[in-house]
Design a protein around this motif. Structure first.
Motif, PDB file in Angstrom:
ATOM      1  N   LEU A 254       0.828  -1.198   0.000  1.00 45.66           N
ATOM      2  CA  LEU A 254       0.000   0.000   0.000  1.00 45.66           C
ATOM      3  C   LEU A 254       0.867   1.255   0.000  1.00 45.66           C
ATOM      4  N   THR A 255       1.951   1.220   0.758  1.00 44.53           N
ATOM      5  CA  THR A 255       2.867   2.367   0.813  1.00 44.53           C
ATOM      6  C   THR A 255       3.477   2.645  -0.547  1.00 44.53           C
ATOM      7  N   GLU A 256       3.888   1.589  -1.251  1.00 45.25           N
ATOM      8  CA  GLU A 256       4.485   1.767  -2.577  1.00 45.25           C
ATOM      9  C   GLU A 256       3.468   2.303  -3.568  1.00 45.25           C
ATOM     10  N   ARG A 257       2.224   1.837  -3.469  1.00 43.88           N
ATOM     11  CA  ARG A 257       1.178   2.326  -4.378  1.00 43.88           C
ATOM     12  C   ARG A 257       0.885   3.796  -4.120  1.00 43.88           C
ATOM     13  N   ARG A 258       0.868   4.175  -2.852  1.00 48.87           N
ATOM     14  CA  ARG A 258       0.637   5.582  -2.527  1.00 48.87           C
ATOM     15  C   ARG A 258       1.783   6.456  -3.015  1.00 48.87           C
ATOM     16  N   LYS A 259       3.000   5.953  -2.864  1.00 48.34           N
ATOM     17  CA  LYS A 259       4.158   6.697  -3.346  1.00 48.34           C
ATOM     18  C   LYS A 259       4.084   6.895  -4.856  1.00 48.34           C
ATOM     19  N   ALA A 260       3.744   5.826  -5.585  1.00 49.24           N
ATOM     20  CA  ALA A 260       3.644   5.913  -7.047  1.00 49.24           C
ATOM     21  C   ALA A 260       2.526   6.869  -7.448  1.00 49.24           C
ATOM     22  N   ALA A 261       1.413   6.838  -6.718  1.00 47.40           N
ATOM     23  CA  ALA A 261       0.295   7.729  -7.037  1.00 47.40           C
ATOM     24  C   ALA A 261       0.677   9.189  -6.815  1.00 47.40           C
ATOM     25  N   THR A 262       1.416   9.449  -5.732  1.00 48.62           N
ATOM     26  CA  THR A 262       1.861  10.817  -5.455  1.00 48.62           C
ATOM     27  C   THR A 262       2.819  11.301  -6.529  1.00 48.62           C
ATOM     28  N   GLN A 263       3.750  10.450  -6.927  1.00 46.70           N
ATOM     29  CA  GLN A 263       4.696  10.817  -7.985  1.00 46.70           C
ATOM     30  C   GLN A 263       3.959  11.134  -9.284  1.00 46.70           C
ATOM     31  N   LEU A 264       2.931  10.348  -9.593  1.00 47.53           N
ATOM     32  CA  LEU A 264       2.179  10.578 -10.826  1.00 47.53           C
ATOM     33  C   LEU A 264       1.380  11.875 -10.742  1.00 47.53           C
ATOM     34  N   ASP A 265       0.823  12.172  -9.571  1.00 47.95           N
ATOM     35  CA  ASP A 265       0.107  13.441  -9.397  1.00 47.95           C
ATOM     36  C   ASP A 265       1.052  14.624  -9.619  1.00 47.95           C
ATOM     37  N   ILE A 266       2.256  14.518  -9.072  1.00 46.06           N
ATOM     38  CA  ILE A 266       3.245  15.584  -9.250  1.00 46.06           C
ATOM     39  C   ILE A 266       3.645  15.695 -10.719  1.00 46.06           C
ATOM     40  N   ALA A 267       3.825  14.544 -11.372  1.00 40.85           N
ATOM     41  CA  ALA A 267       4.208  14.543 -12.787  1.00 40.85           C
ATOM     42  C   ALA A 267       3.131  15.201 -13.643  1.00 40.85           C
TER      43      ALA A 267
ATOM     44  N   CYS B 211       3.617  18.555 -15.909  1.00 35.64           N
ATOM     45  CA  CYS B 211       3.329  18.559 -17.343  1.00 35.64           C
ATOM     46  C   CYS B 211       2.333  19.662 -17.696  1.00 35.64           C
ATOM     47  N   GLU B 212       1.304  19.809 -16.892  1.00 33.75           N
ATOM     48  CA  GLU B 212       0.303  20.849 -17.145  1.00 33.75           C
ATOM     49  C   GLU B 212       0.940  22.236 -17.104  1.00 33.75           C
ATOM     50  N   LEU B 213       1.741  22.491 -16.093  1.00 32.12           N
ATOM     51  CA  LEU B 213       2.346  23.808 -15.929  1.00 32.12           C
ATOM     52  C   LEU B 213       3.386  24.093 -17.003  1.00 32.12           C
ATOM     53  N   PHE B 214       4.163  23.081 -17.375  1.00 29.87           N
ATOM     54  CA  PHE B 214       5.138  23.285 -18.446  1.00 29.87           C
ATOM     55  C   PHE B 214       4.427  23.628 -19.752  1.00 29.87           C
ATOM     56  N   ALA B 215       3.309  22.939 -20.010  1.00 31.41           N
ATOM     57  CA  ALA B 215       2.563  23.213 -21.236  1.00 31.41           C
ATOM     58  C   ALA B 215       1.946  24.612 -21.205  1.00 31.41           C
ATOM     59  N   GLU B 216       1.530  25.054 -20.025  1.00 34.94           N
ATOM     60  CA  GLU B 216       0.881  26.360 -19.886  1.00 34.94           C
ATOM     61  C   GLU B 216       1.868  27.519 -19.864  1.00 34.94           C
ATOM     62  N   HIS B 217       2.966  27.336 -19.121  1.00 38.56           N
ATOM     63  CA  HIS B 217       3.872  28.455 -18.868  1.00 38.56           C
ATOM     64  C   HIS B 217       5.312  28.218 -19.314  1.00 38.56           C
ATOM     65  N   GLY B 218       5.619  26.985 -19.767  1.00 35.30           N
ATOM     66  CA  GLY B 218       6.996  26.664 -20.133  1.00 35.30           C
ATOM     67  C   GLY B 218       7.820  26.367 -18.882  1.00 35.30           C
ATOM     68  N   PRO B 219       8.921  25.649 -19.041  1.00 33.52           N
ATOM     69  CA  PRO B 219       9.772  25.340 -17.889  1.00 33.52           C
ATOM     70  C   PRO B 219      10.292  26.589 -17.175  1.00 33.52           C
TER      71      PRO B 219
ATOM     72  N   VAL C 288       8.655  15.196 -14.491  1.00 32.68           N
ATOM     73  CA  VAL C 288       7.817  14.680 -15.580  1.00 32.68           C
ATOM     74  C   VAL C 288       8.136  13.227 -15.924  1.00 32.68           C
ATOM     75  N   ALA C 289       9.221  12.694 -15.395  1.00 30.37           N
ATOM     76  CA  ALA C 289       9.683  11.364 -15.796  1.00 30.37           C
ATOM     77  C   ALA C 289       8.632  10.266 -15.610  1.00 30.37           C
ATOM     78  N   PRO C 290       7.897  10.205 -14.489  1.00 27.76           N
ATOM     79  CA  PRO C 290       6.927   9.110 -14.343  1.00 27.76           C
ATOM     80  C   PRO C 290       5.862   9.087 -15.431  1.00 27.76           C
ATOM     81  N   LEU C 291       5.420  10.258 -15.869  1.00 25.47           N
ATOM     82  CA  LEU C 291       4.395  10.301 -16.901  1.00 25.47           C
ATOM     83  C   LEU C 291       4.977   9.933 -18.268  1.00 25.47           C
ATOM     84  N   LEU C 292       6.180  10.407 -18.553  1.00 23.24           N
ATOM     85  CA  LEU C 292       6.826  10.038 -19.814  1.00 23.24           C
ATOM     86  C   LEU C 292       7.106   8.543 -19.871  1.00 23.24           C
ATOM     87  N   ALA C 293       7.506   7.974 -18.738  1.00 24.71           N
ATOM     88  CA  ALA C 293       7.847   6.550 -18.709  1.00 24.71           C
ATOM     89  C   ALA C 293       6.624   5.666 -18.884  1.00 24.71           C
ATOM     90  N   GLY C 294       5.439   6.207 -18.601  1.00 27.41           N
ATOM     91  CA  GLY C 294       4.228   5.398 -18.684  1.00 27.41           C
ATOM     92  C   GLY C 294       3.971   4.838 -20.066  1.00 27.41           C
TER      93      GLY C 294
END
Length: 217
Positions: free
Chosen positions: A18-31, A35-43, A73-79
């Motif tokens: 459960l801890t690992e799943r929560r960690k992965a979910a948090t990383q994906l939320d951050i990713a 991604c949204e902010l980079f697309a909106e405002h650039g890095p 952004v790495a977790p989302l790109l790796a998906g």
């Protein structure tokens, strides 16, 4: 192209805790937030604080998982790579490699989730990466890691006498076919499905890079 024969790989490691799943979910939320902010405002117009706020986490949580804003952004790109390798893993040993690779690439890039979220995100990120070397470095690293994970899958599908060099070359070519297709597509306003879509460009790239390889003859 014939329909794939069903194949059930051997069970892998124990399911994530459960801890690992929560960690992965948090990383994906951050990713996703990054991604949204980079697309909106650039890095350049986005800070780690902005990303943490958008993701609903503390800044210290952000830095617990990522060294800098580009790494986020790495977790989302790796998906995307995870998805297409999972599809390739479903292919039964003995299936012609050319068929297996093309089928997995096509399915992964026409999947509803890929079309709905992944491709739009990738297009925005690759456009943002054009002027951001650190973001490009993350993209290249994700592709390199995907290539390395692809090697044992190709080895399982290849003939028993396939040599290591041929397997490694095919893994590199297949990975680069998808990478180049996505990079070219991201510079256009091309569709997500049909002619000149990522799937179409990736299959064309795959044939251009691999048709002469001994493993596919």
């Amino acid at each position: 192209m014939r329909s794939p024969r069903p194949y059930s790989p051997q069970p892998g490691p124990a399911a994530q805790s459960l801890t690992e799943r929560r960690k992965a979910a948090t990383q994906l939320d951050i990713a996703r937030a990054a991604c949204e902010l980079f697309a909106e405002h650039g890095p350049d117009g986005t800070t780690a604080e902005d990303i943490a706020h958008r993701a609903g986490v503390a800044l210290r949580t952000f830095y617990r998982y990522f060294r800098n804003k580009q790494e986020a952004v790495a977790p989302l790109l790796a998906g995307g790579g995870d998805e297409w390798r999972a599809l390739l893993a479903q292919e039964h040993p003995g299936t012609p490699l050319a068929e297996a690779l093309e089928r997995a690439v096509t399915r992964s890039l026409t999947d509803l989730l890929a079309v709905g979220e992944g491709l739009a995100v990738t297009r925005g990120l690759l456009r943002a990466a054009a002027d951001d070397p650190a973001l490009r470095a993350v993209w290249y690293r994700v592709n390199q890691e995907s290539e390395e994970k692809l090697v044992p899958l190709i080895a399982r599908l290849a003939a028993p006498d396939a040599d290591t060099l041929s397997i490694r070359l095919l893994a590199a070519a297949a990975t680069d076919a998808i990478r180049v297709a996505l990079e070219v597509w991201s510079t256009t306003d091309g569709p997500t499905l049909g002619p000149d879509s990522p799937a179409d460009l990736a299959v064309r790239s795959l044939h251009a890079l691999t048709d002469a390889m001994p493993l596919l003859r």
